[in-house]
Design a protein around this motif. Structure first.
Motif, PDB file in Angstrom:
ATOM      1  N   THR A  97       0.822  -1.206   0.000  1.00 54.54           N
ATOM      2  CA  THR A  97       0.000   0.000   0.000  1.00 54.54           C
ATOM      3  C   THR A  97       0.856   1.256   0.000  1.00 54.54           C
ATOM      4  O   THR A  97       0.621   2.199  -0.769  1.00 54.54           O
ATOM      5  CB  THR A  97      -0.933   0.012   1.226  1.00 54.54           C
ATOM      6  N   PHE A  98       1.864   1.271   0.847  1.00 55.66           N
ATOM      7  CA  PHE A  98       2.630   2.499   1.043  1.00 55.66           C
ATOM      8  C   PHE A  98       3.673   2.722  -0.040  1.00 55.66           C
ATOM      9  O   PHE A  98       3.971   3.861  -0.391  1.00 55.66           O
ATOM     10  CB  PHE A  98       3.230   2.483   2.447  1.00 55.66           C
ATOM     11  N   LEU A  99       4.205   1.656  -0.590  1.00 56.75           N
ATOM     12  CA  LEU A  99       5.124   1.813  -1.715  1.00 56.75           C
ATOM     13  C   LEU A  99       4.376   2.301  -2.955  1.00 56.75           C
ATOM     14  O   LEU A  99       4.900   3.104  -3.737  1.00 56.75           O
ATOM     15  CB  LEU A  99       5.840   0.494  -2.008  1.00 56.75           C
ATOM     16  N   GLN A 100       3.142   1.838  -3.125  1.00 61.84           N
ATOM     17  CA  GLN A 100       2.324   2.331  -4.238  1.00 61.84           C
ATOM     18  C   GLN A 100       1.987   3.805  -4.040  1.00 61.84           C
ATOM     19  O   GLN A 100       2.016   4.594  -4.990  1.00 61.84           O
ATOM     20  CB  GLN A 100       1.049   1.501  -4.358  1.00 61.84           C
ATOM     21  N   ALA A 101       1.640   4.173  -2.806  1.00 62.34           N
ATOM     22  CA  ALA A 101       1.318   5.570  -2.516  1.00 62.34           C
ATOM     23  C   ALA A 101       2.529   6.465  -2.771  1.00 62.34           C
ATOM     24  O   ALA A 101       2.401   7.586  -3.280  1.00 62.34           O
ATOM     25  CB  ALA A 101       0.850   5.710  -1.075  1.00 62.34           C
ATOM     26  N   ASP A 102       3.709   5.963  -2.441  1.00 61.21           N
ATOM     27  CA  ASP A 102       4.935   6.722  -2.675  1.00 61.21           C
ATOM     28  C   ASP A 102       5.169   6.916  -4.167  1.00 61.21           C
ATOM     29  O   ASP A 102       5.500   8.018  -4.619  1.00 61.21           O
ATOM     30  CB  ASP A 102       6.122   5.994  -2.041  1.00 61.21           C
ATOM     31  N   GLU A 103       4.979   5.851  -4.951  1.00 56.32           N
ATOM     32  CA  GLU A 103       5.192   5.958  -6.398  1.00 56.32           C
ATOM     33  C   GLU A 103       4.204   6.923  -7.037  1.00 56.32           C
ATOM     34  O   GLU A 103       4.554   7.671  -7.962  1.00 56.32           O
ATOM     35  CB  GLU A 103       5.071   4.584  -7.049  1.00 56.32           C
ATOM     36  N   LYS A 104       2.974   6.937  -6.539  1.00 58.75           N
ATOM     37  CA  LYS A 104       1.940   7.819  -7.095  1.00 58.75           C
ATOM     38  C   LYS A 104       2.084   9.258  -6.626  1.00 58.75           C
ATOM     39  O   LYS A 104       1.397  10.143  -7.131  1.00 58.75           O
ATOM     40  CB  LYS A 104       0.558   7.290  -6.717  1.00 58.75           C
ATOM     41  N   GLY A 105       2.946   9.484  -5.640  1.00 54.66           N
ATOM     42  CA  GLY A 105       3.111  10.828  -5.124  1.00 54.66           C
ATOM     43  C   GLY A 105       2.095  11.196  -4.066  1.00 54.66           C
ATOM     44  O   GLY A 105       2.034  12.353  -3.625  1.00 54.66           O
ATOM     45  N   THR A 297      10.015  -5.406  -3.705  1.00 59.55           N
ATOM     46  CA  THR A 297       9.767  -4.421  -4.756  1.00 59.55           C
ATOM     47  C   THR A 297       9.890  -5.042  -6.146  1.00 59.55           C
ATOM     48  O   THR A 297       9.153  -4.676  -7.068  1.00 59.55           O
ATOM     49  CB  THR A 297      10.727  -3.225  -4.621  1.00 59.55           C
ATOM     50  N   GLU A 298      10.799  -5.984  -6.297  1.00 61.18           N
ATOM     51  CA  GLU A 298      10.934  -6.662  -7.595  1.00 61.18           C
ATOM     52  C   GLU A 298       9.708  -7.522  -7.889  1.00 61.18           C
ATOM     53  O   GLU A 298       9.256  -7.592  -9.039  1.00 61.18           O
ATOM     54  CB  GLU A 298      12.200  -7.509  -7.606  1.00 61.18           C
ATOM     55  N   LEU A 299       9.159  -8.165  -6.865  1.00 59.74           N
ATOM     56  CA  LEU A 299       7.949  -8.962  -7.054  1.00 59.74           C
ATOM     57  C   LEU A 299       6.771  -8.057  -7.391  1.00 59.74           C
ATOM     58  O   LEU A 299       5.941  -8.390  -8.250  1.00 59.74           O
ATOM     59  CB  LEU A 299       7.658  -9.767  -5.785  1.00 59.74           C
ATOM     60  N   MET A 300       6.686  -6.917  -6.740  1.00 59.74           N
ATOM     61  CA  MET A 300       5.628  -5.964  -7.053  1.00 59.74           C
ATOM     62  C   MET A 300       5.736  -5.485  -8.495  1.00 59.74           C
ATOM     63  O   MET A 300       4.728  -5.373  -9.199  1.00 59.74           O
ATOM     64  CB  MET A 300       5.702  -4.769  -6.090  1.00 59.74           C
ATOM     65  N   LYS A 301       6.954  -5.168  -8.920  1.00 64.89           N
ATOM     66  CA  LYS A 301       7.157  -4.721 -10.307  1.00 64.89           C
ATOM     67  C   LYS A 301       6.749  -5.821 -11.282  1.00 64.89           C
ATOM     68  O   LYS A 301       6.089  -5.561 -12.315  1.00 64.89           O
ATOM     69  CB  LYS A 301       8.637  -4.360 -10.490  1.00 64.89           C
ATOM     70  N   LYS A 302       7.105  -7.052 -10.994  1.00 62.99           N
ATOM     71  CA  LYS A 302       6.783  -8.176 -11.869  1.00 62.99           C
ATOM     72  C   LYS A 302       5.279  -8.358 -12.030  1.00 62.99           C
ATOM     73  O   LYS A 302       4.796  -8.676 -13.123  1.00 62.99           O
ATOM     74  CB  LYS A 302       7.409  -9.459 -11.308  1.00 62.99           C
ATOM     75  N   GLN A 303       4.527  -8.131 -10.959  1.00 60.55           N
ATOM     76  CA  GLN A 303       3.077  -8.321 -11.007  1.00 60.55           C
ATOM     77  C   GLN A 303       2.319  -7.035 -11.335  1.00 60.55           C
ATOM     78  O   GLN A 303       1.089  -7.003 -11.289  1.00 60.55           O
ATOM     79  CB  GLN A 303       2.585  -8.899  -9.681  1.00 60.55           C
ATOM     80  N   GLY A 304       3.047  -5.979 -11.659  1.00 60.07           N
ATOM     81  CA  GLY A 304       2.395  -4.746 -12.084  1.00 60.07           C
ATOM     82  C   GLY A 304       1.902  -3.856 -10.963  1.00 60.07           C
ATOM     83  O   GLY A 304       1.159  -2.903 -11.208  1.00 60.07           O
ATOM     84  N   LEU A 305       2.323  -4.127  -9.727  1.00 62.08           N
ATOM     85  CA  LEU A 305       1.896  -3.295  -8.608  1.00 62.08           C
ATOM     86  C   LEU A 305       2.808  -2.088  -8.425  1.00 62.08           C
ATOM     87  O   LEU A 305       2.476  -1.168  -7.686  1.00 62.08           O
ATOM     88  CB  LEU A 305       1.842  -4.122  -7.318  1.00 62.08           C
ATOM     89  N   LEU A 306       3.954  -2.098  -9.076  1.00 63.44           N
ATOM     90  CA  LEU A 306       4.800  -0.923  -9.220  1.00 63.44           C
ATOM     91  C   LEU A 306       5.113  -0.762 -10.695  1.00 63.44           C
ATOM     92  O   LEU A 306       5.374  -1.746 -11.381  1.00 63.44           O
ATOM     93  CB  LEU A 306       6.109  -1.072  -8.431  1.00 63.44           C
ATOM     94  N   LYS A 307       5.098   0.465 -11.169  1.00 64.84           N
ATOM     95  CA  LYS A 307       5.368   0.705 -12.582  1.00 64.84           C
ATOM     96  C   LYS A 307       6.865   0.878 -12.864  1.00 64.84           C
ATOM     97  O   LYS A 307       7.330   0.597 -13.957  1.00 64.84           O
ATOM     98  CB  LYS A 307       4.606   1.948 -13.046  1.00 64.84           C
ATOM     99  N   LYS A 308       7.604   1.357 -11.874  1.00 61.51           N
ATOM    100  CA  LYS A 308       9.020   1.632 -12.063  1.00 61.51           C
ATOM    101  C   LYS A 308       9.855   0.832 -11.063  1.00 61.51           C
ATOM    102  O   LYS A 308       9.361   0.414 -10.020  1.00 61.51           O
ATOM    103  CB  LYS A 308       9.303   3.128 -11.882  1.00 61.51           C
TER     104      LYS A 308
END
Length: 318
Positions: A97-105, A297-308
């Motif tokens: 939740t919080f890593l996504q919020a950070d990426e979205k600003g 974070t790499e797993l999140m990126k792989k599953q599309g939960l982080l864009k960068k």
């Protein structure tokens, strides 16, 4: 981690309660030796054990902190309060939740300390005792309850299923306290429950463990932590460091003496002392490891939960 259908009511109530605590922090220059007040939102999960141990063992007091703990049912409920400065820290905050919020600003996140890492059977996929779901392969297309959609539970379960070559289920958002009733009423085919709800559902409904939620490839994966904002960390470096030291000291106690955790759980969760004896505990790391967080974070990126790509080392409060 209130009913899931009433998020606005829950958030409004939380905001009012937190506002009542006051927005001003003691200034060390004017308050002399008075302890610095910190407000921490926390979930009633095993993840939060170090927080309560630190409180009850006097570790916060030793560091010159006066910590007020505000229980919440989902860490996402406290996110606006953290962003607005109504709480200083969120404990047992699931990283997704919080890593996504950070990426979205939405939130400039900083990690003060790790909370827990995955351990065997600290969370399980449970099915009714008379379920027709007999194997992991049978989960494909079935309705599975998770506390929050597109978050740590679906992330880890998807990784396990992908490794086994099993198609994914359909996730339904149901708060942990409501998972047992939902399973009993056949509203879902299975629930992905964490402790202490995991053991409670097994005990109350005689539900069966279909899958260990801590199985490969997510074993020892960091899943929650103590998060704050960049503004708080930069503006209160001494307090942030003191809080981290207290939590790390409590995590050492939790690791070395699991009975200390079991004795703490009935104080802030609904489990009895007898139930606490049987609960499968997570791992409580005494230090924060950027390399382990990078697995997440790499797993999140792989599953599309982080864009960068994200280097979690940049988010750690030193």
């Amino acid at each position: 981690m209130p009913g899931i259908g009433k998020p606005a009511v829950v958030l409004a109530a939380l905001t009012l309660l937190l506002a009542a605590c006051g927005d001003d922090k003691d200034d060390s220059d004017s308050a002399g030796d008075a302890p610095t007040k910190l407000r921490v939102a926390a979930l009633p999960l095993t993840d939060s054990a170090a927080l309560y141990l630190a409180r009850d063992r006097g570790l916060f007091e030793k560091e010159g902190l006066d910590v007020t703990i505000q229980p919440v049912q989902q860490s996402i409920q406290a996110l606006p309060a953290l962003a607005n400065g109504q709480v200083d820290v969120i404990a047992s905050a699931n990283y997704v939740t919080f890593l996504q919020a950070d990426e979205k600003g939405t939130l400039d996140v900083r990690v003060l300390a790790e909370g827990v890492r995955v351990a065997p059977h600290m969370m399980d996929v449970l099915v009714p005792k008379d379920s027709g779901i007999k194997s992991v392969a049978d989960l494909a297309g079935k309705k599975v309850a998770v506390n929050i959609l597109n978050n740590i539970q679906s992330l880890t379960l998807n990784a396990i299923l992908d490794a086994k070559g099993v198609s994914r289920p359909v996730y339904r958002q149901i708060a942990f306290p409501q998972m047992g009733p939902a399973l009993e009423r056949d509203q879902v085919d299975a629930v992905h429950a964490v402790e202490p709800f995991d053991s409670a559902i097994q005990g109350d409904l005689k539900a069966k463990v279909l899958l260990d939620g801590g199985a490969a490839p997510v074993e020892s994966l960091p899943i929650s932590g103590y998060v704050t904002t960049q503004k708080f960390a930069a503006g209160h470096p001494k307090e942030a460091a003191a809080f981290r030291r207290a939590i790390e000291a409590a995590s050492k106690i939790a690791t070395q003496d699991p009975d200390a955790v079991r004795q703490e759980l009935p104080k802030y969760t609904k489990v009895t002392a007898g139930q606490a004896e049987k609960i499968r505990l997570p791992s409580y790391p005494a230090t924060t490891d950027a390399a382990q967080l990078r697995r997440l974070t790499e797993l999140m990126k792989k599953q599309g939960l982080l864009k960068k790509d994200l280097d979690p080392a940049t988010l750690l409060v030193k």
